[in-house]
Design an enzyme around this catalytic site. Structure first.
Site, PDB file in Angstrom:
ATOM      1  N   GLU A 258       2.089 -42.609  22.271  1.00  0.00           N
ATOM      2  CA  GLU A 258       1.723 -42.024  23.030  1.00  0.00           C
ATOM      3  C   GLU A 258       0.230 -42.803  23.803  1.00  0.00           C
ATOM      4  O   GLU A 258      -1.029 -42.367  23.314  1.00  0.00           O
ATOM      5  CB  GLU A 258       1.344 -40.745  23.119  1.00  0.00           C
ATOM      6  CG  GLU A 258       2.536 -40.263  22.362  1.00  0.00           C
ATOM      7  CD  GLU A 258       3.353 -39.379  23.831  1.00  0.00           C
ATOM      8  OE1 GLU A 258       3.224 -39.622  24.521  1.00  0.00           O
ATOM      9  OE2 GLU A 258       4.592 -38.570  23.288  1.00  0.00           O
ATOM     10  N   CYS A 292      -4.637 -37.589  29.609  1.00  0.00           N
ATOM     11  CA  CYS A 292      -4.141 -38.526  30.141  1.00  0.00           C
ATOM     12  C   CYS A 292      -2.831 -38.659  31.294  1.00  0.00           C
ATOM     13  O   CYS A 292      -2.260 -39.525  31.348  1.00  0.00           O
ATOM     14  CB  CYS A 292      -2.288 -39.121  28.965  1.00  0.00           C
ATOM     15  SG  CYS A 292      -2.221 -37.973  28.279  1.00  0.00           S
TER      16      CYS A 292
HETATM   17  P1  NAD Z   1      -8.051 -45.285  20.900  1.00  0.00           P
HETATM   18  O1  NAD Z   1      -7.197 -45.722  21.036  1.00  0.00           O
HETATM   19  O2  NAD Z   1      -9.477 -45.126  20.479  1.00  0.00           O
HETATM   20  O3  NAD Z   1      -7.969 -43.683  19.315  1.00  0.00           O
HETATM   21  C1  NAD Z   1      -7.125 -43.232  19.207  1.00  0.00           C
HETATM   22  C2  NAD Z   1      -7.205 -43.028  17.463  1.00  0.00           C
HETATM   23  O4  NAD Z   1      -6.813 -44.074  16.833  1.00  0.00           O
HETATM   24  C3  NAD Z   1      -7.855 -42.879  17.184  1.00  0.00           C
HETATM   25  O5  NAD Z   1      -8.382 -42.051  15.922  1.00  0.00           O
HETATM   26  C4  NAD Z   1      -8.890 -43.949  16.855  1.00  0.00           C
HETATM   27  O6  NAD Z   1      -9.579 -43.370  14.938  1.00  0.00           O
HETATM   28  C5  NAD Z   1      -8.012 -44.668  15.722  1.00  0.00           C
HETATM   29  N1  NAD Z   1      -7.975 -45.943  15.965  1.00  0.00           N
HETATM   30  C6  NAD Z   1      -9.203 -47.167  16.416  1.00  0.00           C
HETATM   31  N2  NAD Z   1      -8.068 -48.302  16.134  1.00  0.00           N
HETATM   32  C7  NAD Z   1      -6.836 -47.594  15.100  1.00  0.00           C
HETATM   33  C8  NAD Z   1      -6.049 -48.548  14.016  1.00  0.00           C
HETATM   34  N3  NAD Z   1      -6.230 -50.351  14.276  1.00  0.00           N
HETATM   35  N4  NAD Z   1      -5.665 -48.377  13.673  1.00  0.00           N
HETATM   36  C9  NAD Z   1      -5.237 -47.872  13.140  1.00  0.00           C
HETATM   37  N5  NAD Z   1      -6.117 -46.127  13.829  1.00  0.00           N
HETATM   38  C10 NAD Z   1      -7.046 -46.526  15.006  1.00  0.00           C
HETATM   39  O7  NAD Z   1      -7.944 -43.599  22.086  1.00  0.00           O
HETATM   40  P2  NAD Z   1      -9.103 -42.045  22.657  1.00  0.00           P
HETATM   41  O8  NAD Z   1     -10.497 -42.884  22.724  1.00  0.00           O
HETATM   42  O9  NAD Z   1      -9.443 -41.783  21.509  1.00  0.00           O
HETATM   43  O10 NAD Z   1      -8.428 -41.986  23.069  1.00  0.00           O
HETATM   44  C11 NAD Z   1      -7.967 -42.080  24.933  1.00  0.00           C
HETATM   45  C12 NAD Z   1      -7.275 -42.376  24.896  1.00  0.00           C
HETATM   46  O11 NAD Z   1      -5.791 -42.202  24.801  1.00  0.00           O
HETATM   47  C13 NAD Z   1      -6.631 -42.589  26.789  1.00  0.00           C
HETATM   48  O12 NAD Z   1      -6.144 -44.225  27.253  1.00  0.00           O
HETATM   49  C14 NAD Z   1      -5.631 -41.963  27.045  1.00  0.00           C
HETATM   50  O13 NAD Z   1      -4.841 -41.984  27.791  1.00  0.00           O
HETATM   51  C15 NAD Z   1      -4.382 -41.746  25.897  1.00  0.00           C
HETATM   52  N6  NAD Z   1      -3.959 -40.499  25.392  1.00  0.00           N
HETATM   53  C16 NAD Z   1      -2.493 -40.748  25.817  1.00  0.00           C
HETATM   54  C17 NAD Z   1      -1.690 -39.652  25.552  1.00  0.00           C
HETATM   55  C18 NAD Z   1       0.142 -39.528  25.516  1.00  0.00           C
HETATM   56  O14 NAD Z   1      -0.077 -38.381  25.326  1.00  0.00           O
HETATM   57  N7  NAD Z   1      -0.189 -40.397  25.855  1.00  0.00           N
HETATM   58  C19 NAD Z   1      -2.173 -38.102  25.088  1.00  0.00           C
HETATM   59  C20 NAD Z   1      -3.711 -38.609  25.403  1.00  0.00           C
HETATM   60  C21 NAD Z   1      -4.553 -39.207  25.266  1.00  0.00           C
END
Ligand code: NAD
Length: 530
Positions: A258, A292
């Site tokens: 997602e 998002c």
């Molecule tokens: P992010 O990608 O920075 O982090 C998301 C999660 O991934 C965090 O818990 C982080 O610790 C973890 N993470 C980071 N590197 C990793 C790795 N190498 N392996 C495993 N886990 C790892 O995102 P964010 O800044 O927390 O959230 C914002 C983003 O999320 C935006 O792009 C937004 O559009 C998206 N988002 C999407 C949805 C959806 O349903 N499509 C919903 C909410 C947010």
């Protein structure tokens, strides 16, 4: 398992430095700051890979007993969890507001209510959704088939900071109902609400190891993927998503991705201008635009463009912004300073390329992270603000001349999560909606489809793959297992088995012809008849 050190916020600066030397060496911690005023909030441990593996092993042990429980009993226990969430709503809202800076109304409606409702829907429908399904066989008519749904085992959930309760818990509840154990790795920016959810869960008497929270950063998430889980549900940015999908691929862990969004709002020539203007302001600025499915770009038909812009500007002028923990503001703070820098960069690029700042445009100079709700006019696709995910309180608006142009621009994106169409004609709106490349399109409303838990939610293109919500998402929490059996007893010597011979080959060969060219074969036989 994770313990949290609440900071006596305004006095102690860095609790890590106060730990004993042994603790400092062994235990890395995350220190969180309040987005509303920049003060320290709490310190949580970074879970080590060994601890992650141990957590998964405990979860697996708890899961085997949970999976044996009749589904009706699991549902009844999940409803108890739902009731505890409702009873603790104010406390959960407090933590959400403190940790994210979002307004109380949004914490209650977009997070707590969404989860309570989703728990009710899936608990009341799980037995129906997961009932075995008969499959009628058109060819092997002497046999019967059905599929049944078996829990996968331990499911990992890695979640972002923008809806730190609704997103992980919306995955946890269906996963548990389906008979799995779940481990959540919350965002390093918002670990506290996940720990609070865990406290509520434990208070209901559900097995402690069935749902666990492991606090930490990206490395902890990576360790979770490598710890022997059976499925991962990841929500986050596109760049992280690509790394996570690759890590899942290396382990052959099935995953749901997602990812980001760039939701267009198409204001067609016959839209209700007042409702559309209000929708733009709400969809663009609730949660400070950090959703998002936020309205990230508007395509307004030339005939209504100026009136729409005027109303949007007026409505933005009425918004109250401030520290959401102190009063009932419309717009709270931004999660961290980097989001503000992104907003400034996008605005500078747009203005340099001809955009006009109609409202806002600047950071608010006060303690904490605040950015004015900003509206940009005269935008076009040469600007980054129309093409990159903003994830902040900026709404760029572009004038268009036709429905076709709006559709083409809406589809001119590497993302495809959500979209909005505004028109007084349902027929026209639906015609346009079906041409938009997005996982969900909402007509004459904004932001609410995530709350329609009966419907699938997820993205196309780089917005990801797989779906949460919808009946299929509960089935996807399981292994779909096919069982095939005979309608009638079969002879010991099956004619399809060994031994092969030229006679049996020619019988099958004729059979093939009759089966697929039956009409022609029958005609030829009839022609040869005297
Ligand atoms: P992010 O990608 O920075 O982090 C998301 C999660 O991934 C965090 O818990 C982080 O610790 C973890 N993470 C980071 N590197 C990793 C790795 N190498 N392996 C495993 N886990 C790892 O995102 P964010 O800044 O927390 O959230 C914002 C983003 O999320 C935006 O792009 C937004 O559009 C998206 N988002 C999407 C949805 C959806 O349903 N499509 C919903 C909410 C947010």
């Amino acid at each position: 398992m994770a313990t949290v050190t609440a900071l006596d916020s305004r006095k102690k600066k860095a609790p890590e430095t106060q730990a004993t030397p042994a603790e400092t060496v062994e235990r890395r911690t995350l220190r969180n700051l309040s987005p509303a005023d920049g003060e320290p909030l709490a310190s949580v441990p970074i879970t080590t890979p060994d601890e992650v593996r141990a957590a998964v092993a405990r979860a697996r042990r708890a899961q085997s007993a949970w999976a044996r429980m009749p589904i009706e009993e699991r549902a009844e226990r999940i409803l108890r969890f739902r009731d505890a969430i409702v009873e603790n709503a104010d406390r959960l809202v407090d933590v959400l507001v403190r940790e994210t800076g979002k307004p109380r109304n949004e914490a209650l409606l977009h997070e707590v209510l969404v989860v309570a409702d989703l728990a009710s829907y899936f608990a009341h429908n799980a037995a129906r959704i997961l009932a075995p399904q008969n499959i009628s066989l058109h060819f092997l008519v002497h046999r019967k088939s059905y599929v049944h749904y078996a829990p996968k085992g331990v499911i990992g959930v890695i979640s972002p900071w923008n809806f730190p309760f609704a997103i992980p818990m919306g995955d946890v509840i269906p996963a548990l109902l389906a008979g799995n154990a779940v481990i959540v790795k919350p965002s390093e920016v918002t670990p506290l609400i996940a720990l609070e959810a865990k406290k509520v869960f434990d208070s209901t008497g559900l097995p402690e190891d069935l749902f666990q929270v492991i606090t930490g950063d990206g490395a902890t998430g990576q360790a979770l993927i490598e710890s022997g889980i059976q499925k991962l549900i990841f929500t986050g940015g596109v760049a992280t998503g690509k790394r996570v999908a690759a890590a899942c691929g290396a382990q052959l862990v099935p995953c749901i991705m997602e990812l980001g969004g760039k939701a267009p709002l198409l204001a067609l020539s016959d839209c209700d201008v007042e409702r559309t203007a209000r929708a733009i302001v709400y969809g663009g600025f609730c949660n400070s635009g950090q959703a998002c499915i936020s309205v990230e770009r508007v395509y307004a038909h030339r005939s209504i463009h100026d009136e729409l812009l005027r109303r949007v500007k007026e409505l933005v002028g009425e918004l109250k912004q401030g520290d959401a923990s102190k009063s009932f503001v419309d717009i709270g703070s931004i999660i961290f300073p980097k989001q503000i820098e992104t907003a400034e960069k996008l605005i500078a690029d747009a203005v340099a390329k001809g955009a006009e700042v109609v409202a806002g445009g600047e950071r608010v100079h006060r303690a904490g992270n605040y950015f004015q709700p900003t509206v940009l006019a005269e935008c076009h696709h040469g600007m980054d603000v129309m093409r990159e995910e903003i994830f902040g309180p900026i709404v760029p608006i572009q004038r268009i001349d036709s429905d076709e142009e709006a559709i083409a621009l809406a589809n001119d994106s590497h993302l495809g999560l959500n979209a909005y169409v505004f028109s007084k004609s349902r027929e026209r709106a639906l015609r346009v909606a079906e041409k938009i490349e997005a996982g969900s399109v909402v007509v004459n409303d904004v932001m609410l489809n995530y709350g329609a838990c009966e419907a699938p939610f997820g993205g196309l293109k780089e917005s990801g793959f797989g779906r949460v919500h919808g009946d299929d998402s509960l089935r996807d929490m399981c292994d779909k297992r096919h069982v095939n059996y005979g309608r009638v007893p079969m002879p010991a010597r099956d004619p399809l088995w060994f031994p092969y011979s030229s006679t049996s080959y020619s019988i099958f060969s004729k059979g093939l012809e009759v089966l697929f060219h039956g009409a022609g074969v029958i005609q030829r036989i009839v022609k040869r008849m005297p």
